[in-house]
Design an enzyme around this catalytic site. Structure first.
Site, short mmCIF file in Angstrom:
data_model
loop_
_atom_site.label_atom_id
_atom_site.label_comp_id
_atom_site.label_asym_id
_atom_site.label_seq_id
_atom_site.Cartn_x
_atom_site.Cartn_y
_atom_site.Cartn_z
N PHE A 1 38.39 -35.90 16.09
CA PHE A 1 38.33 -34.48 16.44
C PHE A 1 37.95 -33.65 15.21
O PHE A 1 38.53 -33.81 14.14
CB PHE A 1 39.69 -34.02 16.98
CG PHE A 1 39.73 -32.55 17.29
CD1 PHE A 1 38.92 -32.01 18.30
CD2 PHE A 1 40.56 -31.69 16.57
CE1 PHE A 1 38.95 -30.65 18.58
CE2 PHE A 1 40.60 -30.33 16.85
CZ PHE A 1 39.78 -29.82 17.86
N MET B 1 10.12 -6.71 10.76
CA MET B 1 9.15 -7.48 9.98
C MET B 1 8.33 -8.41 10.87
O MET B 1 7.13 -8.57 10.66
CB MET B 1 9.87 -8.27 8.88
CG MET B 1 8.93 -8.93 7.91
SD MET B 1 7.80 -7.74 7.17
CE MET B 1 8.58 -7.45 5.59
C1 LIG Z 1 18.65 -16.16 10.34
C2 LIG Z 1 17.24 -15.71 10.45
N1 LIG Z 1 16.59 -15.79 11.63
C3 LIG Z 1 15.32 -15.38 11.73
C4 LIG Z 1 14.64 -14.90 10.64
C5 LIG Z 1 13.17 -14.47 10.76
N2 LIG Z 1 13.04 -13.04 10.45
C6 LIG Z 1 12.64 -12.58 9.27
S1 LIG Z 1 12.60 -10.91 9.18
C7 LIG Z 1 13.11 -10.78 10.77
C8 LIG Z 1 13.30 -9.42 11.39
C9 LIG Z 1 14.48 -8.72 10.88
O1 LIG Z 1 14.75 -7.61 11.69
P1 LIG Z 1 15.77 -6.50 11.28
O2 LIG Z 1 17.01 -7.10 10.76
O3 LIG Z 1 15.92 -5.55 12.39
O4 LIG Z 1 15.08 -5.83 10.03
P2 LIG Z 1 13.74 -4.99 9.86
O5 LIG Z 1 12.64 -5.97 9.54
O6 LIG Z 1 13.49 -4.24 11.12
O7 LIG Z 1 14.04 -4.11 8.69
C10 LIG Z 1 13.29 -12.03 11.34
C11 LIG Z 1 13.69 -12.26 12.75
C12 LIG Z 1 15.35 -14.87 9.42
N3 LIG Z 1 14.79 -14.46 8.29
N4 LIG Z 1 16.65 -15.25 9.37
#
Ligand SMILES: Cc1ncc(C[n+]2csc(CCOP(=O)(O)OP(=O)(O)O)c2C)c(N)n1
Length: 572
Positions: free
Chosen positions: A111, A486
């Site tokens: 476990f 992004m």
């Molecule tokens: C854990 C994780 N999952 C997916 C990604 C891919 N990723 C990079 S930037 C991003 C968008 C981030 O969005 P948000 O937090 O709203 O920030 P913004 O870019 O709008 O400032 C994603 C999904 C990542 N870097 N980390």
């Protein structure tokens, strides 16, 4: 003195000067938790083990000391893996203690059993499964030593329940004995001299500094060498703060440092990328030529002779061929270089550099970092800029990942090492809030702000509860663009505006959520509200979350499309 494994655990931590552990209990480590109240060590109970790993990491990055976390076996251990990989990619010193099923059950699918040593082998500097309580003190001593020496990194120690319960004579070793592990700290003087000769004769030198400068506490030396050489400086995301982006004049006013180019790479400044592409000598210090920096490798700094100082010999000539490698501690290497500079010197260095610095000035004027303020709409860059204007050099900024992280790198002008904590190598969404708590636990009196995206903040938002419980008064500034911004930007530019799976219109009411956790929630919807809301947040000695409703269309520029030379920037 005979002690149990659990008692030995605390004695060792005491010897290592550990003041705080971030953790979450479970059956496999319950004996350690049973022992805990007898010891003078601060424990912060997190809400998710990923949070514990990031908090230990944030603590380590902010202080330069080893961060420590403690979790149970199975899911407790696997929940730390993202945090461990994050620390590994950014060379952060950390020791992660995981519980394990009793040694007799290992391999039996018991476990909450998981082979965490196997799972984390590729993302730890080293890891241990302690099978005998007689090895425990030695292993802990080695773990701390490995984490902090050479190229720092996370070390995992897996502790089976029977080992923690067993009793033995306690003795903490004075020294480690690791014959196969001898990091080169002292640089080779012949190489340092070659580097100096190259730098002395350079016409268009550029210094490119990375996170290694910060871990080696070599920011002061870096700044001095840049001034001696009158060489412009750019840094990676991880290197921000190793060179002062701004300096204060006699009246206390902040002015950009004349040698500062800004960050380079995919979202680097126009002048930094152009300078690197045109440099005749590129002096890389504690940086690893990451692909986000180099763009297309064959086109990176094509005209430059490259000098590279790094404590890790395997990172030299790994991605880009280096002409003068210097293996060693960045601080020691720069000190040696400064000694040479003092005895040798560059005559008329100001005159010599004039044409190069003038060229850089032109690039700065042609394409400065700008954004367009339109009406009362909140631009995310404006929020970052306003935070910078309201904060002193003592403030610690953490970020999540995405546009929020890049705007912070561009519009917050870091001037001290360890003032930006961000997941550079792994790019971990959900890093910023727990890292902020780790930093705040280390520095209760400093202002700690997580600049977040509305997507990322939801990955570890449960740690707001930890902030409230321990009165860690962090501020979270969400740049809420209702998108995974992004990714949306990539979709807009390279995927025919097919905004598949990036819309976050269905999000919680962040103000109410903050209040539900017992924190303060604030919101700004107009540009004129940004500054008053920030002032209010900074004046409250409690955790505060601010929801900035920003323009969803805003992009991060400049941007080098993947696979292009870093001089091929989109500048819109
Ligand atoms: C854990 C994780 N999952 C997916 C990604 C891919 N990723 C990079 S930037 C991003 C968008 C981030 O969005 P948000 O937090 O709203 O920030 P913004 O870019 O709008 O400032 C994603 C999904 C990542 N870097 N980390």
């Amino acid at each position: 003195m005979k002690l149990s494994g659990a008692q030995i655990f605390f004695e060792c931590l005491k010897q290592e000067g550990v003041e705080v552990i971030f953790g979450f209990p479970g059956g496999a480590v319950i004996d350690i938790y049973h022992e805990m109240p007898k010891h003078d060590i601060r424990h912060i109970l997190v809400r998710h083990e990923q949070g514990a790993a990031h908090m230990a990491d944030g603590y380590a990055r902010a202080t330069g000391r080893v961060g420590v976390c403690l979790v149970t076996s199975g899911p407790g251990a696997t929940n730390t893996v993202t945090g461990i990989a994050t620390a590994y990619m950014d060379s952060v010193p950390m020791v992660v203690f995981t519980g394990q099923v009793p040694t007799a059950l290992i391999g039996n699918d018991a476990f909450q059993e998981v082979d965490i040593v196997g799972i984390t082998r590729p993302c730890t500097k080293h890891n241990y499964l302690v099978k005998d309580v007689n090895d425990l003190a030695r292993v802990i001593k080695e773990a701390f030593y490995l984490a902090r020496t050479g190229r720092p990194g996370p070390v995992l120690v897996d502790l089976p329940k029977d080992v923690i319960q067993a009793v033995t004579e306690f003795r903490y070793p004075k020294k480690v004995n690791l014959p196969g592990y001898r990091p080169t700290v002292d640089p080779h003087m012949g190489q340092v001299t070659r580097a100096w000769n190259l730098l002395k004769s350079a016409k268009r030198p550029v210094i490119y500094a990375g996170g290694g400068v910060i871990s080696a506490e070599a920011g002061g030396e870096l700044t001095r060498i840049a001034e001696v050489l009158q060489a412009p400086v750019t840094t990676t995301l991880m290197g921000l703060g190793s060179f002062p982006a701004v300096v204060r004049d006699a009246s206390g006013e902040r002015k950009p440092h004349p040698l500062w180019l800004g960050m380079l790479g995919m979202h680097g400044t126009f002048r930094a990328n152009m300078a690197v592409q045109d440099a005749d000598v590129l002096f890389a210090v504690g940086a690893r030529f990451d692909d986000r920096v180099t763009g297309k490798i064959s086109g990176f700094a094509p005209n430059a002779k490259i000098i590279h100082i790094d404590v890790d010999p395997t990172s030299i000539s790994k991605n880009v061929s280096v002409h003068v490698p210097i293996v060693g501690d960045c601080k020691k290497a720069l000190q040696k270089l400064l000694e040479l500079a003092e005895s040798d010197g560059i005559p008329n260095v100001g005159e010599l550099r004039m044409p190069w610095l003038e060229q850089i000035g032109k690039w700065r004027e042609t394409y400065p970092l700008v954004y367009k303020q339109e009406g009362e709409e909140i631009k995310p860059q404006y929020v970052v800029e306003t935070i910078f204007n309201l904060c002193g050099e003592d403030t610690i900024i953490t970020t999540e990942v995405g546009q929020n992280q890049m705007w912070t790198a561009q519009y917050y002008h870091f001037s001290r090492p360890r003032s930006l904590l961000t997941s550079g190598g792994l790019g971990t969404m959900g890093y910023g809030l727990p890292a902020a708590l780790g930093a705040q636990a280390a520095f209760p009196d400093r202002l700690v702000i997580d600049i977040a995206g509305d997507g990322s903040i939801q990955m570890n938002i449960q740690e707001l509860m930890t902030a409230v419980c321990y009165n860690l008064p962090v501020k979270v500034a969400i740049l809420n663009n209702r998108f995974l911004g992004m990714v949306r930007q990539w979709q807009e530019l390279f995927y025919e505006r097919n905004y598949c799976a990036t819309c976050l219109d269905e999000s919680p009411d962040f103000v109410k959520l903050a209040e539900a956790y017992g924190a303060v929630g604030l919101r700004a919807v107009k540009q004129s509200e940004v500054e008053p809301v920030l002032r209010e947040a900074f004046s409250v000695p409690r955790p505060v979350l601010i929801d900035f409703m920003v323009n969803p269309e805003e992009g991060v520029y400049p941007m080098v499309p993947a696979g292009k030379d870093i001089s091929e920037m989109l500048l819109v």
